[in-house]
Design an enzyme around this catalytic site. Structure first.
Site, short mmCIF file in Angstrom:
data_model
loop_
_atom_site.label_atom_id
_atom_site.label_comp_id
_atom_site.label_asym_id
_atom_site.label_seq_id
_atom_site.Cartn_x
_atom_site.Cartn_y
_atom_site.Cartn_z
N ASP A 158 0.78 -1.25 0.00
CA ASP A 158 0.00 0.00 0.00
C ASP A 158 0.81 1.30 0.00
OD1 ASP A 158 -1.49 -2.15 0.80
OD2 ASP A 158 -2.21 -1.25 2.65
N GLU A 327 -10.40 -2.47 3.92
CA GLU A 327 -9.09 -1.95 4.28
C GLU A 327 -8.91 -0.55 3.69
OE1 GLU A 327 -6.42 -5.94 4.71
OE2 GLU A 327 -6.57 -5.19 2.69
C1 FRU Z 1 -3.79 -3.75 2.65
C2 FRU Z 1 -3.17 -4.13 3.97
C3 FRU Z 1 -3.57 -3.15 5.05
C4 FRU Z 1 -2.48 -3.30 6.04
C5 FRU Z 1 -1.28 -3.51 5.16
C6 FRU Z 1 -0.23 -4.41 5.74
O1 FRU Z 1 -3.10 -4.19 1.54
O2 FRU Z 1 -3.55 -5.44 4.31
O3 FRU Z 1 -4.85 -3.38 5.57
O4 FRU Z 1 -2.33 -2.18 6.86
O5 FRU Z 1 -1.76 -4.07 3.95
O6 FRU Z 1 0.89 -4.45 4.95
#
Ligand code: FRU
Length: 608
Positions: A158, A327
């Site tokens: 992300d 998310e």
């Molecule tokens: C989304 C996610 C988020 C989390 C991060 C962990 O891709 O799962 O929810 O904070 O990646 O790397």
């Protein structure tokens, strides 16, 4: 004299030899030492004393992680999960030792193999780990994009903490500096003045006793509400360990360094999935608002100082897609094109449950009063992008000229860890400027390629022609290395299918079609190159398009390992990764059931 040595003696001799080689292997660092001790059953202890900056750790991607613990003065100062090579070295990752120059450093780990011959010191990592002042980040990847952002090395997911301040766009991101698969989450960091050229910075926020650093956002605290200083950049992020909690850190030097708040965490819960805070200043109520992804809903909190948070409401039950966990939220207001009205948009990434499996970004349009978000179309599910590789999309805080600029991670959790790169894994999408448009009383999000992308245009070639059957254009542009933009204006003349196929001399292709009868645009990457690394990768993605249009406009951004299609200025967007063994340099236009006219086909070579 007996010249026959016992096996044990030979082993001891070899061990001493290996230690000597490690101790004296680098002539430039005469005082450096690296001594590996075998403690039996896979347990190893490495003694280091050096002024050199890095210990380069050899990684073998297919084997399980080993927990490497770094100890100085009897204190554990760093812990990392590393796939320490046992059989072969795929690549190296750097362990930064610079804070402990000249001190005695211990590394402790246990190799998985208990095999007395293959395990321990005979493992490749024990022979290959080395001290060095430099770490080579020169590109070794044929799929590394030319103009999309990708990390110098290691894994990325992300985009995080995107904030604009004093002429600089900050991009933080989920980074694993110890390998090209997910793990050890840090906030990587890069800075750009134009969203195109990025300066790679050291990792900005690193794991600590509260956990690894998961996704979150950043704001400029202009009025010093938190007391860290007027204009401080405050990062708000999730820390992940047995539970997920929210923490903050601040920077008073425009993001060059961050200090963690001493009373972290600032928000906790008994919910298991409690993460990805998106914070913004809500002018009307003069408070900070935080959105948090909690299971399959978004929770909204408010605060006057970024430290004390009060629950306001939750959103999600019965709304939109629920095929997986929600998310990375975002919430912002945008004008509705052609009106004086403004509406709020709630971005909601979800995984799995996307339209073509795995991860995707849905959004809701509605109102927000500082406490509650109300979706104006509860019965609709709206997708921001119709490809397979658009996830964790969020926007920049404080972007200039009231712009709302989004960027997404260009991958999908179904296969992100398997894509055929190794020095790094997964880039971002191109930046997109968001706006709202209305069709038949329903408001939708438009994602147009950010205007900065025009700067990438190099030489171009323009053509216009009629297509009745097939029209082949070999070698669309001179010197094509796989990074280009195609701008198309097509006038339909009764064709049922308006198609075009990008391909190379290996027979690898990406086939795109407007099906005028079905009113669909599709992109087929099933024969695009290497598609065999994961069963979920080969795929045809499609989206419904507006009817009643005889003029079709399309911009295609092609890079070494991706195709992004922007239909009608970004009213429909499709983002897909591809891994061709050589660039697609040719195009076939084809028609079915009638002819069409390509009023304009312009190809621009793109370069940074
Ligand atoms: C989304 C996610 C988020 C989390 C991060 C962990 O891709 O799962 O929810 O904070 O990646 O790397």
């Amino acid at each position: 004299m007996n010249v026959l040595f016992s096996f044990k003696q030979v082993q001891t001799f070899l061990t001493i030899l290996v230690m000597m080689i490690f101790s004296f292997s680098d002539a430039s660092a005469d005082t450096s030492s690296l001594l590996i001790k075998d403690l039996g059953e896979g347990h190893c202890l490495v003694h280091i004393n050096t002024n050199q900056r890095y210990l380069l750790l050899p990684v073998e991607e297919v084997i399980p992680d080993v927990r490497v613990s770094m100890i100085v003065n009897n204190k554990e100062v760093n812990v990392a999960d590393v796939r320490l090579a046992v059989n072969r070295v795929d690549y190296f990752v750097p362990l930064d030792l610079s804070d402990y120059a000249g001190k005695n450093i211990l590394l402790k780990f246990k190799l998985g193999s208990n095999d007395p011959i293959r395990g321990k010191l005979s493992a490749v990592c024990c022979k290959e780990m080395k001290l060095s002042d430099t770490f080579d980040t020169g590109n070794r990847e044929k799929f590394r994009p030319t103009y999309h952002f990708s990390p110098l090395y290691g894994w990325m997911n992300d985009p995080n903490g995107m904030v604009y301040k004093d002429g600089e766009y900050h991009l933080f991101y989920q980074h694993n500096p110890y390998g090209s698969k997910w793990g050890n989450m840090h906030w990587g960091h890069a800075i750009s003045k134009d969203l195109i050229n990025w300066e790679h910075r050291p990792d900005a926020i690193t794991p600590d006793a509260l956990g690894t650093i998961f996704s979150g956002s950043a704001v400029v605290d202009t009025d010093n509400t938190a007391g860290f200083g007027a204009g401080a950049i405050v990062a708000i992020y999730t820390q992940n360990s047995d539970r997920q909690v929210q923490s903050i850190a601040y920077s008073t030097d425009n993001g060059r360094s961050f200090t963690k708040y001493e009373n972290n965490p600032v928000l906790t819960s008994d919910a298991r999935d409690f993460r990805d805070p998106k914070v913004f200043w809500h002018k009307e109520t003069q408070r900070w608002i935080m959105l948090l992804a909690v299971g399959q809903e978004m929770q909204i909190f408010s605060s006057s100082n970024l430290k004390d948070w009060a629950f306001e409401s939750s959103f999600g039950e019965g709304q939109g897609a629920h095929g997986g966990v929600w998310e990375c939220p975002d919430l912002f207001e945008l004008p509705v094109d052609g009106t004086n009205e403004k509406k709020w948009v709630l971005l909601c990434n979800l995984n799995p449950g996307g339209p073509f499996g795995g991860s995707a970004t849905q959004y809701f349009v509605g109102t927000f009063n500082g406490k509650e978000f109300v979706n104006e179309s509860p019965s609709q599910t709206k997708w921001m992008d119709w490809g397979k590789d658009h996830y964790a999309a969020v926007t920049w805080s404080d972007a200039p000229d009231n712009r709302r600029i989004a960027i997404a991670w260009m991958s999908n959790w179904q296969y992100a860890n398997d894509v055929p790169t190794s020095q790094y894994r997964s880039p971002n999408s191109v930046p997109r400027d968001l706006s709202l448009f209305t069709v038949d009383g329903e408001t939708y999000l438009q994602s147009a390629p950010s205007p900065e992308l025009l700067k990438l245009r190099d030489i171009s070639k323009k053509r216009s022609f009629k297509v009745n059957g097939t029209r082949t254009i070999k070698d669309m542009i001179a010197g094509n290395e796989g990074a280009y933009e195609i701008e198309l204006t097509i006038e339909n003349q009764y064709a049922d299918v308006i198609g075009f196929r990008l391909y190379n001399d290996k027979g690898e292709e990406v086939d795109m079609q407007y099906d005028m009868k079905e009113k669909k645009f599709s992109m087929d990457r099933r024969k695009s190159g290497d598609v065999g690394f994961n069963e979920n990768f080969p795929m045809l993605t499609w989206t419904a398009i507006e009817s009643g249009k005889d003029e079709l406009k399309l911009r295609l951004f092609v890079d070494k390992s991706s195709v992004e299609a922007f239909v009608d200025g970004g009213r429909f967007v499709m983002t897909n990764q591809v891994f061709p063994s050589e660039p697609y340099t040719h195009i076939d236009f084809y028609s079915k059931g009638g002819a069409y006219k390509v009023d304009s086909f312009v190809i621009y070579k793109l370069k940074k």
